[in-house]
Design a protein around this motif. Sequence first.
Motif, mmCIF file in Angstrom:
data_model
loop_
_atom_site.group_PDB
_atom_site.id
_atom_site.type_symbol
_atom_site.label_atom_id
_atom_site.label_comp_id
_atom_site.label_asym_id
_atom_site.label_seq_id
_atom_site.Cartn_x
_atom_site.Cartn_y
_atom_site.Cartn_z
ATOM 1 N N PRO A 1 42.599 40.159 58.096
ATOM 2 C CA PRO A 1 42.193 39.924 59.241
ATOM 3 C C PRO A 1 42.112 38.264 59.662
ATOM 4 C CG PRO A 1 40.274 40.619 58.232
ATOM 5 C CD PRO A 1 41.432 40.714 57.460
ATOM 6 N N SER A 2 42.349 37.516 60.833
ATOM 7 C CA SER A 2 42.315 36.383 60.947
ATOM 8 C C SER A 2 40.892 35.526 61.020
ATOM 9 C CB SER A 2 43.069 36.126 62.282
ATOM 10 O OG SER A 2 42.139 36.557 63.386
ATOM 11 N N ASN A 3 39.831 36.269 60.963
ATOM 12 C CA ASN A 3 38.629 35.652 60.848
ATOM 13 C C ASN A 3 37.957 35.822 59.447
ATOM 14 O OD1 ASN A 3 38.003 38.509 60.996
ATOM 15 N ND2 ASN A 3 36.529 38.324 62.656
ATOM 16 N N LEU A 4 38.748 36.359 58.430
ATOM 17 C CA LEU A 4 38.034 36.457 57.265
ATOM 18 C C LEU A 4 37.784 35.181 56.400
ATOM 19 C CD1 LEU A 4 37.018 38.893 54.977
ATOM 20 C CD2 LEU A 4 39.449 38.247 54.087
ATOM 21 N N THR A 5 36.667 35.193 56.150
ATOM 22 C CA THR A 5 36.312 33.866 55.105
ATOM 23 C C THR A 5 35.657 34.457 53.918
ATOM 24 O OG1 THR A 5 34.094 33.422 56.205
ATOM 25 C CG2 THR A 5 36.005 32.165 57.105
ATOM 26 N N MET A 6 35.899 33.934 52.794
ATOM 27 C CA MET A 6 35.087 34.210 51.684
ATOM 28 C C MET A 6 35.006 33.105 50.792
ATOM 29 S SD MET A 6 35.805 37.594 51.751
ATOM 30 C CE MET A 6 35.807 38.066 49.961
ATOM 31 N N LEU A 7 34.507 32.972 49.659
ATOM 32 C CA LEU A 7 34.269 31.961 48.655
ATOM 33 C C LEU A 7 34.817 32.095 47.256
ATOM 34 C CD1 LEU A 7 30.189 31.559 49.313
ATOM 35 C CD2 LEU A 7 32.356 30.056 50.472
ATOM 36 N N ASN A 8 35.437 30.868 46.739
ATOM 37 C CA ASN A 8 35.907 30.788 45.647
ATOM 38 C C ASN A 8 34.862 30.737 44.937
ATOM 39 O OD1 ASN A 8 35.389 28.225 45.446
ATOM 40 N ND2 ASN A 8 37.623 27.779 45.287
ATOM 41 N N LEU B 1 32.883 42.785 49.137
ATOM 42 C CA LEU B 1 31.522 43.250 49.142
ATOM 43 C C LEU B 1 30.591 42.116 49.001
ATOM 44 C CD1 LEU B 1 29.545 45.708 49.539
ATOM 45 C CD2 LEU B 1 29.984 45.572 46.945
ATOM 46 N N ASN B 2 30.990 41.023 48.096
ATOM 47 C CA ASN B 2 29.751 39.917 47.896
ATOM 48 C C ASN B 2 30.005 38.823 48.614
ATOM 49 O OD1 ASN B 2 28.159 41.874 46.118
ATOM 50 N ND2 ASN B 2 29.780 41.433 44.672
ATOM 51 N N ARG B 3 31.260 38.613 48.994
ATOM 52 C CA ARG B 3 31.829 37.396 49.753
ATOM 53 C C ARG B 3 32.049 36.317 48.582
ATOM 54 N NH1 ARG B 3 33.024 39.809 53.952
ATOM 55 N NH2 ARG B 3 32.084 39.515 55.985
ATOM 56 N N VAL B 4 31.731 36.436 47.407
ATOM 57 C CA VAL B 4 31.955 35.783 46.339
ATOM 58 C C VAL B 4 32.657 36.546 45.261
ATOM 59 C CG1 VAL B 4 30.166 33.846 46.783
ATOM 60 C CG2 VAL B 4 29.716 35.921 45.240
ATOM 61 N N PRO B 5 33.723 35.926 44.343
ATOM 62 C CA PRO B 5 34.045 36.802 43.243
ATOM 63 C C PRO B 5 33.008 36.980 42.341
ATOM 64 C CG PRO B 5 34.879 34.487 43.154
ATOM 65 C CD PRO B 5 33.908 34.750 44.415
ATOM 66 N N SER B 6 33.158 38.230 41.578
ATOM 67 C CA SER B 6 32.430 38.523 40.421
ATOM 68 C C SER B 6 33.023 37.903 38.961
ATOM 69 C CB SER B 6 32.324 40.281 40.414
ATOM 70 O OG SER B 6 31.888 40.365 39.108
ATOM 71 N N ILE B 7 31.985 37.239 38.320
ATOM 72 C CA ILE B 7 32.526 36.802 37.215
ATOM 73 C C ILE B 7 32.151 37.981 35.912
ATOM 74 C CG2 ILE B 7 32.482 34.490 37.626
ATOM 75 C CD1 ILE B 7 29.506 34.224 36.543
ATOM 76 N N GLU B 8 31.662 38.958 36.325
ATOM 77 C CA GLU B 8 31.178 39.994 35.364
ATOM 78 C C GLU B 8 32.259 41.151 34.962
ATOM 79 O OE1 GLU B 8 27.515 41.529 36.329
ATOM 80 O OE2 GLU B 8 26.516 39.336 36.781
ATOM 81 N N GLU B 9 33.508 41.048 35.791
ATOM 82 C CA GLU B 9 34.446 42.038 35.365
ATOM 83 C C GLU B 9 35.170 41.869 34.055
ATOM 84 O OE1 GLU B 9 35.223 44.504 37.518
ATOM 85 O OE2 GLU B 9 34.123 43.555 39.322
ATOM 86 N N LYS B 10 35.327 42.725 33.388
ATOM 87 C CA LYS B 10 35.787 42.784 31.978
ATOM 88 C C LYS B 10 37.360 42.533 32.116
ATOM 89 C CE LYS B 10 36.081 45.000 27.398
ATOM 90 N NZ LYS B 10 36.019 46.289 26.556
ATOM 91 N N TYR B 11 38.026 43.072 32.870
ATOM 92 C CA TYR B 11 39.295 42.876 32.877
ATOM 93 C C TYR B 11 39.898 42.507 34.519
ATOM 94 C CZ TYR B 11 39.921 45.518 28.498
ATOM 95 O OH TYR B 11 39.686 45.786 27.483
ATOM 96 N N GLY B 12 39.653 43.118 35.428
ATOM 97 C CA GLY B 12 39.956 42.876 36.762
ATOM 98 C C GLY B 12 39.597 41.451 37.365
ATOM 99 N N GLN B 13 40.361 40.918 38.068
ATOM 100 C CA GLN B 13 39.802 39.701 38.777
ATOM 101 C C GLN B 13 40.422 39.720 40.228
ATOM 102 O OE1 GLN B 13 42.374 36.291 37.124
ATOM 103 N NE2 GLN B 13 42.729 35.809 39.381
ATOM 104 N N SER B 14 39.693 38.979 41.060
ATOM 105 C CA SER B 14 39.751 38.851 42.596
ATOM 106 C C SER B 14 41.417 38.552 42.798
ATOM 107 C CB SER B 14 38.996 38.084 43.259
ATOM 108 O OG SER B 14 39.226 38.065 44.674
ATOM 109 N N LEU B 15 42.142 39.103 43.662
ATOM 110 C CA LEU B 15 43.540 38.809 44.002
ATOM 111 C C LEU B 15 43.405 37.709 45.161
ATOM 112 C CD1 LEU B 15 45.309 42.143 43.950
ATOM 113 C CD2 LEU B 15 45.310 40.391 42.271
ATOM 114 N N PHE B 16 42.129 37.352 45.379
ATOM 115 C CA PHE B 16 42.048 36.175 46.458
ATOM 116 C C PHE B 16 41.865 35.024 45.606
ATOM 117 C CE2 PHE B 16 39.892 39.253 49.762
ATOM 118 C CZ PHE B 16 41.415 39.895 50.095
#
Length: 190
Positions: free
Chosen positions: A76-83, A119-134
């Motif tokens: 969506p056009s209004n989505l904002t997240m943090l890296n 969900l958290n608006r920030v990427p999780s650094i605790e994922e064993k394998y997956g990483q945010s595609l953002f």
Amino acid sequence: MFIKILGVRVYCLKYQILESTRIPSSIFRIYFFDEKFNENTIIIFYADHSIRFGPSVRSKVAFYETKLPAFQVYIPSNLTMLNLDGQILDRDLITKILKYNARKLTSHLDIHATMMHVLNRVPSIEEKYGQSLFLPVDDSRTCKDAGILDEFCACNSWEDIPINDDANRLAILTVRHINNLLSKYQKECL
């Protein structure tokens, strides 16, 4: 699956065969925009694999499609997240990163990490394998890094095995052995 998280709807539609979803997908798309859901909804269309039976499964294209299934995202056009550095990612930057990642090695585990990012608006650094595609995916990522088993790794090469008498004998012995192992369950299978 439909989830509303912090005012942003997340809609995941999982499908296996693109052709069988063309009309329902079109109807969904029209409804989605008519009802203005596009203003606050992330949509992810993905498949867990491609066709697994029939003559087309023996092609090189099917080899890769099975290991690298369809994946599409609407932001969506209004989505904002943090890296990870706390910098703001808006729709344009997220779209640019998704295009960059389109030619990178990703897995279904990354979809989970991406949803956790939403969900958290920030990427999780605790994922064993997956990483945010953002976030940009590393060029040197391997199947092992991504949690992809060897049998599903698209990095493995395609190798034709010549069909000869030895191969036929081995196939017959293998089938006989499997049938022998399953023979005690024959009554349960009928």
